[in-house]
Design a protein around this motif. Structure first.
Motif, PDB file in Angstrom:
ATOM      1  N   GLU A   1      16.866  -3.337  -5.166  1.00  0.00           N
ATOM      2  CA  GLU A   1      17.056  -2.852  -6.526  1.00  0.00           C
ATOM      3  C   GLU A   1      15.840  -2.097  -7.041  1.00  0.00           C
ATOM      4  N   THR A   2      14.683  -2.474  -6.555  1.00  0.00           N
ATOM      5  CA  THR A   2      13.436  -1.860  -7.042  1.00  0.00           C
ATOM      6  C   THR A   2      12.951  -0.748  -6.113  1.00  0.00           C
ATOM      7  N   LEU A   3      13.873  -0.084  -5.419  1.00  0.00           N
ATOM      8  CA  LEU A   3      13.477   0.872  -4.382  1.00  0.00           C
ATOM      9  C   LEU A   3      12.582   1.981  -4.927  1.00  0.00           C
ATOM     10  N   LEU A   4      12.937   2.563  -6.066  1.00  0.00           N
ATOM     11  CA  LEU A   4      12.139   3.666  -6.607  1.00  0.00           C
ATOM     12  C   LEU A   4      10.719   3.198  -6.908  1.00  0.00           C
ATOM     13  N   GLU A   5      10.603   2.011  -7.500  1.00  0.00           N
ATOM     14  CA  GLU A   5       9.279   1.449  -7.780  1.00  0.00           C
ATOM     15  C   GLU A   5       8.502   1.211  -6.487  1.00  0.00           C
ATOM     16  N   LEU A   6       9.191   0.740  -5.434  1.00  0.00           N
ATOM     17  CA  LEU A   6       8.533   0.490  -4.154  1.00  0.00           C
ATOM     18  C   LEU A   6       8.067   1.790  -3.513  1.00  0.00           C
ATOM     19  N   CYS A   7       8.856   2.853  -3.652  1.00  0.00           N
ATOM     20  CA  CYS A   7       8.448   4.161  -3.124  1.00  0.00           C
ATOM     21  C   CYS A   7       7.138   4.609  -3.768  1.00  0.00           C
ATOM     22  N   ASP A   8       7.078   4.499  -5.096  1.00  0.00           N
ATOM     23  CA  ASP A   8       5.868   4.913  -5.807  1.00  0.00           C
ATOM     24  C   ASP A   8       4.683   4.044  -5.402  1.00  0.00           C
ATOM     25  N   ARG A   9       4.908   2.732  -5.302  1.00  0.00           N
ATOM     26  CA  ARG A   9       3.805   1.832  -4.958  1.00  0.00           C
ATOM     27  C   ARG A   9       3.304   2.104  -3.535  1.00  0.00           C
ATOM     28  N   ALA A  10       4.229   2.283  -2.590  1.00  0.00           N
ATOM     29  CA  ALA A  10       3.821   2.546  -1.204  1.00  0.00           C
ATOM     30  C   ALA A  10       3.036   3.851  -1.105  1.00  0.00           C
ATOM     31  N   SER A  11       3.450   4.859  -1.854  1.00  0.00           N
ATOM     32  CA  SER A  11       2.721   6.130  -1.844  1.00  0.00           C
ATOM     33  C   SER A  11       1.322   5.953  -2.396  1.00  0.00           C
ATOM     34  N   ASP A  12       1.218   5.238  -3.512  1.00  0.00           N
ATOM     35  CA  ASP A  12      -0.087   5.046  -4.143  1.00  0.00           C
ATOM     36  C   ASP A  12      -1.008   4.189  -3.277  1.00  0.00           C
ATOM     37  N   LYS A  13      -0.461   3.121  -2.678  1.00  0.00           N
ATOM     38  CA  LYS A  13      -1.290   2.248  -1.847  1.00  0.00           C
ATOM     39  C   LYS A  13      -1.728   2.962  -0.570  1.00  0.00           C
ATOM     40  N   GLN A  14      -0.895   3.856  -0.055  1.00  0.00           N
ATOM     41  CA  GLN A  14      -1.313   4.627   1.107  1.00  0.00           C
ATOM     42  C   GLN A  14      -2.491   5.531   0.746  1.00  0.00           C
ATOM     43  N   LYS A  15      -2.420   6.156  -0.417  1.00  0.00           N
ATOM     44  CA  LYS A  15      -3.533   6.998  -0.876  1.00  0.00           C
ATOM     45  C   LYS A  15      -4.799   6.160  -1.038  1.00  0.00           C
ATOM     46  N   ASP A  16      -4.670   4.960  -1.623  1.00  0.00           N
ATOM     47  CA  ASP A  16      -5.830   4.081  -1.774  1.00  0.00           C
ATOM     48  C   ASP A  16      -6.427   3.721  -0.416  1.00  0.00           C
ATOM     49  N   GLY A  17      -5.555   3.410   0.537  1.00  0.00           N
ATOM     50  CA  GLY A  17      -6.025   3.048   1.869  1.00  0.00           C
ATOM     51  C   GLY A  17      -6.799   4.176   2.527  1.00  0.00           C
ATOM     52  N   GLU A  18      -6.296   5.400   2.382  1.00  0.00           N
ATOM     53  CA  GLU A  18      -6.982   6.550   2.970  1.00  0.00           C
ATOM     54  C   GLU A  18      -8.325   6.790   2.280  1.00  0.00           C
ATOM     55  N   THR A  19      -8.382   6.556   0.965  1.00  0.00           N
ATOM     56  CA  THR A  19      -9.639   6.715   0.237  1.00  0.00           C
ATOM     57  C   THR A  19     -10.657   5.678   0.694  1.00  0.00           C
ATOM     58  N   VAL A  20     -10.209   4.430   0.847  1.00  0.00           N
ATOM     59  CA  VAL A  20     -11.099   3.376   1.326  1.00  0.00           C
ATOM     60  C   VAL A  20     -11.618   3.707   2.719  1.00  0.00           C
ATOM     61  N   GLU A  21     -10.744   4.194   3.590  1.00  0.00           N
ATOM     62  CA  GLU A  21     -11.164   4.563   4.941  1.00  0.00           C
ATOM     63  C   GLU A  21     -12.228   5.658   4.891  1.00  0.00           C
ATOM     64  N   ARG A  22     -12.012   6.659   4.040  1.00  0.00           N
ATOM     65  CA  ARG A  22     -12.976   7.763   3.941  1.00  0.00           C
ATOM     66  C   ARG A  22     -14.326   7.271   3.416  1.00  0.00           C
ATOM     67  N   LEU A  23     -14.294   6.432   2.379  1.00  0.00           N
ATOM     68  CA  LEU A  23     -15.537   5.947   1.789  1.00  0.00           C
ATOM     69  C   LEU A  23     -16.281   5.004   2.735  1.00  0.00           C
ATOM     70  N   TYR A  24     -15.530   4.206   3.478  1.00  0.00           N
ATOM     71  CA  TYR A  24     -16.163   3.280   4.420  1.00  0.00           C
ATOM     72  C   TYR A  24     -16.823   4.049   5.565  1.00  0.00           C
ATOM     73  N   LYS A  25     -16.155   5.072   6.073  1.00  0.00           N
ATOM     74  CA  LYS A  25     -16.750   5.896   7.118  1.00  0.00           C
ATOM     75  C   LYS A  25     -17.978   6.633   6.598  1.00  0.00           C
ATOM     76  N   GLN A  26     -17.896   7.086   5.353  1.00  0.00           N
ATOM     77  CA  GLN A  26     -19.047   7.771   4.747  1.00  0.00           C
ATOM     78  C   GLN A  26     -20.235   6.824   4.661  1.00  0.00           C
ATOM     79  N   PHE A  27     -19.983   5.563   4.287  1.00  0.00           N
ATOM     80  CA  PHE A  27     -21.059   4.571   4.229  1.00  0.00           C
ATOM     81  C   PHE A  27     -21.637   4.334   5.619  1.00  0.00           C
ATOM     82  N   MET A  28     -20.792   4.267   6.630  1.00  0.00           N
ATOM     83  CA  MET A  28     -21.275   4.104   8.001  1.00  0.00           C
ATOM     84  C   MET A  28     -22.227   5.232   8.382  1.00  0.00           C
ATOM     85  N   GLN A  29     -21.838   6.452   8.046  1.00  0.00           N
ATOM     86  CA  GLN A  29     -22.687   7.597   8.384  1.00  0.00           C
ATOM     87  C   GLN A  29     -24.018   7.531   7.653  1.00  0.00           C
ATOM     88  N   GLU A  30     -23.985   7.073   6.396  1.00  0.00           N
ATOM     89  CA  GLU A  30     -25.220   6.911   5.644  1.00  0.00           C
ATOM     90  C   GLU A  30     -26.114   5.841   6.260  1.00  0.00           C
TER      91      GLU A  30
END
Length: 443
Positions: free
Chosen positions: A377-406
């Motif tokens: 029933e909450t499919l539309l909400e789940l679509c939005d949440r999955a999209s947003d959490k994927q973006k967050d995950g990619e941001t965390v990955e980028r920032l963590y790799k940046q910290f490693m390089q530093e």
């Protein structure tokens, strides 16, 4: 891992990157900061772990009891191909042919048999949405005690699967028939990408003929995609990766076409908008101005084909710059409850995810919709949440790799080789040359 392609393999013949305990503590502290900032859940609640542990009990009896309701494919030659450091195997393939057709089976771990609405693990997966892969550290969507055992298509064990069986015309490569069903499979072998490449080279080895046949199909699918206008940002992909990528794309396409045109139901479709003409022109001008790069005249009618041509004909050192020029103007793909708008980068009119239910909520939900013909029933909400959490995950990955390089660490090397933390006592026992190679030893 990129949105809709397969991750590259890992180095198999090198030891892990070694670091001191102090460096390891700095990495752990950075992870904790990022998890808190982006509200990522690392540890699993105890009730989720208890439920996961219970679902790993009496596995063989449960699989045996499922045979009455499923197709028994245990005699079908089947294998998995994954990175060397993969811990769970959620897809396997089988292949056959006749004079007019290929028959391709893509078997996906039947995660929804174990993780379903009403369960604690399902509720937790809805909160997490995706597995996040950091260098040498993974934040799982599902408890590893389940994902890496009964849900993993390990070799020489019977496993529950969701099979996509595709009969493909040899000339047109179009679907003659698609059948999606629950099955029991038995993987004959777990191969790394390097091992799969070796099998393709070595006649007479186990699975050589099967690997060669599925590559014959995959290479044709790959060329057809490019000719149709699918964007291929990594033109140097090896044969083993081509096999996995094309087979998974074909299966995902088959399932989501069945959901849309066969059943007309909502699902978690993957929609990728196209850049505006001005954005594409900006990217193509930037590519054209790069040193030793040109775009062949015959490819300008479709920007995706123009980029493909530039990547194939340019020096390898320009690859990253061309990719960056394209990615800067590309809108983000999102999960939507209808497919309209299609997937621009792949040039698919309808597309969605099905082949990675261990690590993506979209795939898990699509498994449930296919099996039960029931839409949350909450499919539309789940679509939005999955999209947003994927973006967050990619941001965390980028920032963590940046910290490693530093911190003067190479994230790519750690991704490929893993990480080993050495105590002061262990470092003291090393010879001078090995000690110098431990990162942070003089910090």
């Amino acid at each position: 891992m990129s949105d809709d392609t397969v991750q590259t393999g890992t180095a198999e013949d090198q030891g892990p990157v070694r670091v001191t305990e102090d460096i390891a503590d700095q990495l752990a502290a950075k992870r904790e900061d990022l998890f808190e900032e982006f509200e990522l859940r690392d540890e699993f609640p105890s009730d989720v772990l208890v439920e996961a542990r219970k679902r790993t009990e009496d596995v063989y009896d449960e699989i045996e009891s499922e045979l009455d309701e499923r197709r028994d494919l245990r005699e079908l030659t089947t294998w998995t191909t994954d990175p060397a450091d993969a811990q769970d195997f959620d897809d396997a393939i089988s292949i056959d042919e006749d004079e007019e057709h290929y028959t391709l089976w893509v078997h996906i771990a039947d995660v929804s048999h174990y993780v379903h609405p009403g369960s604690e693990m399902w509720a937790e997966a809805l909160k997490r949405c995706n597995t996040i892969y950091l260098p040498a550290y993974t934040v799982h969507m599902l408890p590893p005690i389940l994902a890496e055992t009964v849900c993993s298509l390990v070799p020489n064990e019977d496993r529950l699967a969701h099979t996509v069986e595709m009969t493909i015309d040899r000339e047109t490569l179009s679907f003659e028939e698609v059948d999606i069903y629950k099955s029991v499979i038995h993987s004959d072998e777990r191969m790394t990408y390097t091992q799969a490449e070796n099998r393709l080279e070595e006649e007479g080895t186990p699975l050589h003929e099967e690997c060669s046949l599925v590559f014959e199909l995959a290479e044709q699918l790959h060329q057809q995609r490019k000719e149709d206008g699918s964007l291929v940002l990594n033109p140097a992909r090896d044969r083993a990766h081509t096999i996995v990528e094309e087979c998974m794309l074909k299966a995902n396409k088959a399932v989501t076409h069945e959901l849309m045109w066969g059943r007309g139901v909502e699902a978690m479709y993957r929609v990728h908008p196209q850049p505006t003409p001005e954005q594409w022109n900006k990217a193509l001008r930037e590519i054209q101005e790069l040193d030793s790069v040109s775009i062949p005249g015959g490819s300008w009618d479709d920007p995706r084909k123009a980029v493909n041509a530039a990547l194939e004909e340019s020096p390898g050192r320009m690859l990253n710059k061309i990719q960056r020029a394209v990615l800067k103007v590309m809108p983000r793909a999102r999960y939507m409850n209808d497919p309209f708008g299609g997937h621009h980068a792949l040039n698919f009119d309808i597309y969605g995810h099905f082949t990675s239910p261990i690590r993506r909520l979209s795939d898990l939900i699509n498994h449930w919709i296919v099996a039960e013909n029931e839409v949350p029933e909450t499919l539309l909400e789940l679509c939005d949440r999955a999209s947003d959490k994927q973006k967050d995950g990619e941001t965390v990955e980028r920032l963590y790799k940046q910290f490693m390089q530093e911190t003067h660490l190479d994230p790519h090397a750690i991704n490929n080789r893993g990480l080993e933390v050495l105590s002061e006592a262990e470092i003291a026992e090393l010879d001078d040359d090995d000690r110098e190679r431990v990162h942070g030893v003089d910090a």
